[in-house]
Design a protein around this motif. Structure first.
Motif, PDB file in Angstrom:
ATOM      1  N   PHE A  85     -28.246  61.323  61.427  1.00 54.97           N
ATOM      2  CA  PHE A  85     -27.286  62.313  60.919  1.00 54.97           C
ATOM      3  C   PHE A  85     -25.950  62.176  61.641  1.00 54.97           C
ATOM      4  O   PHE A  85     -24.879  62.244  61.015  1.00 54.97           O
ATOM      5  CB  PHE A  85     -27.856  63.719  61.102  1.00 54.97           C
ATOM      6  CG  PHE A  85     -26.886  64.813  60.763  1.00 54.97           C
ATOM      7  CD1 PHE A  85     -26.440  64.984  59.457  1.00 54.97           C
ATOM      8  CD2 PHE A  85     -26.407  65.660  61.756  1.00 54.97           C
ATOM      9  CE1 PHE A  85     -25.534  65.993  59.153  1.00 54.97           C
ATOM     10  CE2 PHE A  85     -25.505  66.666  61.452  1.00 54.97           C
ATOM     11  CZ  PHE A  85     -25.067  66.834  60.144  1.00 54.97           C
ATOM     12  N   SER A  88     -24.182  59.027  60.396  1.00 53.87           N
ATOM     13  CA  SER A  88     -23.686  59.188  59.016  1.00 53.87           C
ATOM     14  C   SER A  88     -22.466  60.089  58.952  1.00 53.87           C
ATOM     15  O   SER A  88     -21.691  60.022  58.000  1.00 53.87           O
ATOM     16  CB  SER A  88     -24.791  59.755  58.129  1.00 53.87           C
ATOM     17  OG  SER A  88     -25.151  61.072  58.520  1.00 53.87           O
ATOM     18  N   ARG A  89     -22.282  60.948  59.965  1.00 52.62           N
ATOM     19  CA  ARG A  89     -21.138  61.866  59.978  1.00 52.62           C
ATOM     20  C   ARG A  89     -19.912  61.256  60.665  1.00 52.62           C
ATOM     21  O   ARG A  89     -18.814  61.791  60.559  1.00 52.62           O
ATOM     22  CB  ARG A  89     -21.523  63.155  60.706  1.00 52.62           C
ATOM     23  CG  ARG A  89     -22.612  63.960  60.021  1.00 52.62           C
ATOM     24  CD  ARG A  89     -22.073  64.767  58.877  1.00 52.62           C
ATOM     25  NE  ARG A  89     -21.258  65.864  59.371  1.00 52.62           N
ATOM     26  CZ  ARG A  89     -20.378  66.539  58.632  1.00 52.62           C
ATOM     27  NH1 ARG A  89     -20.184  66.169  57.380  1.00 52.62           N
ATOM     28  NH2 ARG A  89     -19.683  67.541  59.146  1.00 52.62           N
ATOM     29  N   HIS A  91     -17.111  58.654  60.864  1.00 49.88           N
ATOM     30  CA  HIS A  91     -16.415  57.757  59.947  1.00 49.88           C
ATOM     31  C   HIS A  91     -15.736  56.613  60.721  1.00 49.88           C
ATOM     32  O   HIS A  91     -15.480  56.715  61.922  1.00 49.88           O
ATOM     33  CB  HIS A  91     -15.365  58.533  59.142  1.00 49.88           C
ATOM     34  CG  HIS A  91     -15.922  59.700  58.386  1.00 49.88           C
ATOM     35  ND1 HIS A  91     -16.710  59.562  57.267  1.00 49.88           N
ATOM     36  CD2 HIS A  91     -15.820  61.039  58.613  1.00 49.88           C
ATOM     37  CE1 HIS A  91     -17.063  60.750  56.815  1.00 49.88           C
ATOM     38  NE2 HIS A  91     -16.530  61.676  57.614  1.00 49.88           N
ATOM     39  N   THR A 150     -30.624  56.428  58.325  1.00 45.14           N
ATOM     40  CA  THR A 150     -29.160  56.376  58.252  1.00 45.14           C
ATOM     41  C   THR A 150     -28.713  55.911  56.875  1.00 45.14           C
ATOM     42  O   THR A 150     -27.764  56.467  56.292  1.00 45.14           O
ATOM     43  CB  THR A 150     -28.592  55.446  59.329  1.00 45.14           C
ATOM     44  OG1 THR A 150     -28.991  55.908  60.616  1.00 45.14           O
ATOM     45  CG2 THR A 150     -27.075  55.407  59.264  1.00 45.14           C
ATOM     46  N   LYS A 154     -26.420  58.526  54.535  1.00 42.12           N
ATOM     47  CA  LYS A 154     -25.066  58.163  54.137  1.00 42.12           C
ATOM     48  C   LYS A 154     -24.826  58.391  52.654  1.00 42.12           C
ATOM     49  O   LYS A 154     -23.671  58.489  52.216  1.00 42.12           O
ATOM     50  CB  LYS A 154     -24.790  56.700  54.486  1.00 42.12           C
ATOM     51  CG  LYS A 154     -24.485  56.464  55.965  1.00 42.12           C
ATOM     52  CD  LYS A 154     -24.124  55.012  56.219  1.00 42.12           C
ATOM     53  CE  LYS A 154     -23.735  54.808  57.686  1.00 42.12           C
ATOM     54  NZ  LYS A 154     -23.377  53.391  57.970  1.00 42.12           N
ATOM     55  N   LYS A 158     -21.003  64.335  50.638  1.00 45.39           N
ATOM     56  CA  LYS A 158     -20.227  64.908  51.739  1.00 45.39           C
ATOM     57  C   LYS A 158     -19.588  66.237  51.346  1.00 45.39           C
ATOM     58  O   LYS A 158     -19.210  67.033  52.211  1.00 45.39           O
ATOM     59  CB  LYS A 158     -19.155  63.914  52.188  1.00 45.39           C
ATOM     60  CG  LYS A 158     -19.717  62.622  52.773  1.00 45.39           C
ATOM     61  CD  LYS A 158     -18.614  61.683  53.188  1.00 45.39           C
ATOM     62  CE  LYS A 158     -19.172  60.431  53.865  1.00 45.39           C
ATOM     63  NZ  LYS A 158     -20.098  59.686  52.985  1.00 45.39           N
ATOM     64  N   PHE A 161     -21.481  69.179  52.750  1.00 47.96           N
ATOM     65  CA  PHE A 161     -21.249  69.400  54.169  1.00 47.96           C
ATOM     66  C   PHE A 161     -19.898  70.082  54.393  1.00 47.96           C
ATOM     67  O   PHE A 161     -19.770  71.003  55.217  1.00 47.96           O
ATOM     68  CB  PHE A 161     -21.305  68.095  54.945  1.00 47.96           C
ATOM     69  CG  PHE A 161     -22.603  67.344  54.769  1.00 47.96           C
ATOM     70  CD1 PHE A 161     -23.790  68.020  54.545  1.00 47.96           C
ATOM     71  CD2 PHE A 161     -22.645  65.965  54.833  1.00 47.96           C
ATOM     72  CE1 PHE A 161     -24.983  67.353  54.394  1.00 47.96           C
ATOM     73  CE2 PHE A 161     -23.837  65.279  54.696  1.00 47.96           C
ATOM     74  CZ  PHE A 161     -25.001  65.978  54.457  1.00 47.96           C
ATOM     75  N   GLU A 162     -18.875  69.625  53.654  1.00 50.01           N
ATOM     76  CA  GLU A 162     -17.542  70.209  53.814  1.00 50.01           C
ATOM     77  C   GLU A 162     -17.532  71.669  53.372  1.00 50.01           C
ATOM     78  O   GLU A 162     -16.909  72.520  54.026  1.00 50.01           O
ATOM     79  CB  GLU A 162     -16.533  69.390  53.006  1.00 50.01           C
ATOM     80  CG  GLU A 162     -16.343  67.969  53.531  1.00 50.01           C
ATOM     81  CD  GLU A 162     -15.496  67.118  52.602  1.00 50.01           C
ATOM     82  OE1 GLU A 162     -15.136  67.635  51.511  1.00 50.01           O
ATOM     83  OE2 GLU A 162     -15.202  65.965  52.961  1.00 50.01           O
ATOM     84  N   ASN A 171     -22.795  71.963  62.841  1.00 52.73           N
ATOM     85  CA  ASN A 171     -23.539  70.727  62.575  1.00 52.73           C
ATOM     86  C   ASN A 171     -25.052  70.932  62.647  1.00 52.73           C
ATOM     87  O   ASN A 171     -25.804  70.365  61.857  1.00 52.73           O
ATOM     88  CB  ASN A 171     -23.110  69.639  63.568  1.00 52.73           C
ATOM     89  CG  ASN A 171     -21.748  69.070  63.241  1.00 52.73           C
ATOM     90  OD1 ASN A 171     -21.377  68.965  62.072  1.00 52.73           O
ATOM     91  ND2 ASN A 171     -20.986  68.723  64.270  1.00 52.73           N
ATOM     92  N   PHE A 175     -27.615  70.367  59.654  1.00 48.37           N
ATOM     93  CA  PHE A 175     -28.718  69.411  59.801  1.00 48.37           C
ATOM     94  C   PHE A 175     -30.058  70.044  59.452  1.00 48.37           C
ATOM     95  O   PHE A 175     -30.856  69.471  58.700  1.00 48.37           O
ATOM     96  CB  PHE A 175     -28.747  68.874  61.236  1.00 48.37           C
ATOM     97  CG  PHE A 175     -29.936  68.024  61.555  1.00 48.37           C
ATOM     98  CD1 PHE A 175     -30.039  66.736  61.047  1.00 48.37           C
ATOM     99  CD2 PHE A 175     -30.953  68.497  62.376  1.00 48.37           C
ATOM    100  CE1 PHE A 175     -31.138  65.945  61.334  1.00 48.37           C
ATOM    101  CE2 PHE A 175     -32.055  67.718  62.672  1.00 48.37           C
ATOM    102  CZ  PHE A 175     -32.151  66.434  62.146  1.00 48.37           C
ATOM    103  N   VAL A 179     -29.666  68.929  55.560  1.00 43.70           N
ATOM    104  CA  VAL A 179     -29.983  67.501  55.642  1.00 43.70           C
ATOM    105  C   VAL A 179     -31.483  67.259  55.686  1.00 43.70           C
ATOM    106  O   VAL A 179     -32.006  66.408  54.960  1.00 43.70           O
ATOM    107  CB  VAL A 179     -29.299  66.871  56.874  1.00 43.70           C
ATOM    108  CG1 VAL A 179     -29.722  65.413  57.034  1.00 43.70           C
ATOM    109  CG2 VAL A 179     -27.790  66.969  56.745  1.00 43.70           C
TER     110      VAL A 179
END
Length: 268
Positions: A85, A88-89, A91, A150, A154, A158, A161-162, A171, A175, A179
């Motif tokens: 996680f 994947s977060r 960037h 992973t 990915k 997203k 999450f945003e 987070n 998670f 997630v």
């Protein structure tokens, strides 16, 4: 027609050895040498399955394998899912480097790290210990779990999450509440894969375990193989018993395994 013939031949190559193992496990050692491919005149017997638990104390070995395997799979999934996680977060190139570093663990052969790993475990006084074996299994299998999880995480949207972060979720909440539930199919498939690896592992118990009280099932099966003779009926009986948990795990988690594979195929 050719495909059907090839599949039929492949089926025979799989089924015939399995039948031989099952038949041999129901014979005595003398019957195995007298008639290795056929059924003895006195018929098949199940005494080996009783003797292997009563006389060979397989119950303790079986329990050790269950404890080591379940604990290893649980902690490997727990740590790997959190690491996956995080990767994947992240960037950019930093996330790629971290992913590559953890993936390198799959490239190094187990034989290369045997000596330094044994030296480390010995210094930590974790030999002849199920706890030490669990730690080693978790460390060795985590790269595989991270690699699989992973790739799946990915692909998660997203935008969710945003939106959660805008609502004030951190987070850890993202998670645990988002997630993990969405990754259950992939985590179940990974769990089956790790279960098979840990349950069948012989190398690390052979390195770190010498006390009979801490032997796992694969290591205990070596007792039926001597320098000059091998007790094939008892050995094959142990093989069947050790294979049953893997079959049962796959039967009960089959739909999750297929769902995890399909999810990865569709989203990847």
């Amino acid at each position: 027609m050719v495909k059907k013939g090839a599949l039929l031949l492949y089926g025979f190559l799989i089924i015939i050895p399995m039948l031989m193992v099952i038949l041999t496990s129901m014979k005595t050692l003398q019957q195995t040498f007298d008639n290795p491919l056929g059924i003895p005149a006195s018929g098949l017997q199940f005494s080996n399955y009783i003797d292997i638990f009563i006389e060979q104390t397989m119950v303790g070995y079986f329990a050790n394998s269950v404890i080591v395997t379940l604990c290893s799979v649980f902690f490997a999934l727990l740590f790997a899912s959190m690491i996956a996680f995080g990767i994947s977060r992240i960037h950019g190139w930093v996330g790629g480097v971290l992913f590559a570093v953890f993936s390198l663990g799959m490239i190094v052969p187990a034989q290369v790290i045997m000596v330094p790993l044994y030296s480390l475990v010995l210094q930590l006084e974790l030999t002849d210990s199920l706890f030490g074996l669990i730690i080693v299994n978790v460390a060795v299998t985590m790269p595989i779990a991270i690699f699989i999880l992973t790739g799946f995480m990915k692909t998660l949207p997203k935008e969710l999450f945003e939106a959660s972060m805008i609502d004030g979720a951190g987070n850890w909440k993202i998670f645990t509440k988002m997630v993990v539930p969405m990754s259950l199919p992939s985590m179940s498939a990974t769990a089956i894969f790790l279960f098979v690896i840990n349950w069948n592992d012989l190398l690390y118990p052979l390195l770190f375990i010498t006390d009979n009280a801490y032997k796992t099932l694969p290591l205990a099966l070596l007792d039926f193989q001597g320098q000059y003779a091998t007790n094939y009926p008892m050995l094959f009986t142990g093989v069947i018993i050790s294979s049953l948990p893997m079959v049962l795990v796959y039967i009960f988690l089959q739909r999750y395994f297929v769902a995890g594979m399909m999810a990865g195929a569709v989203k990847g």
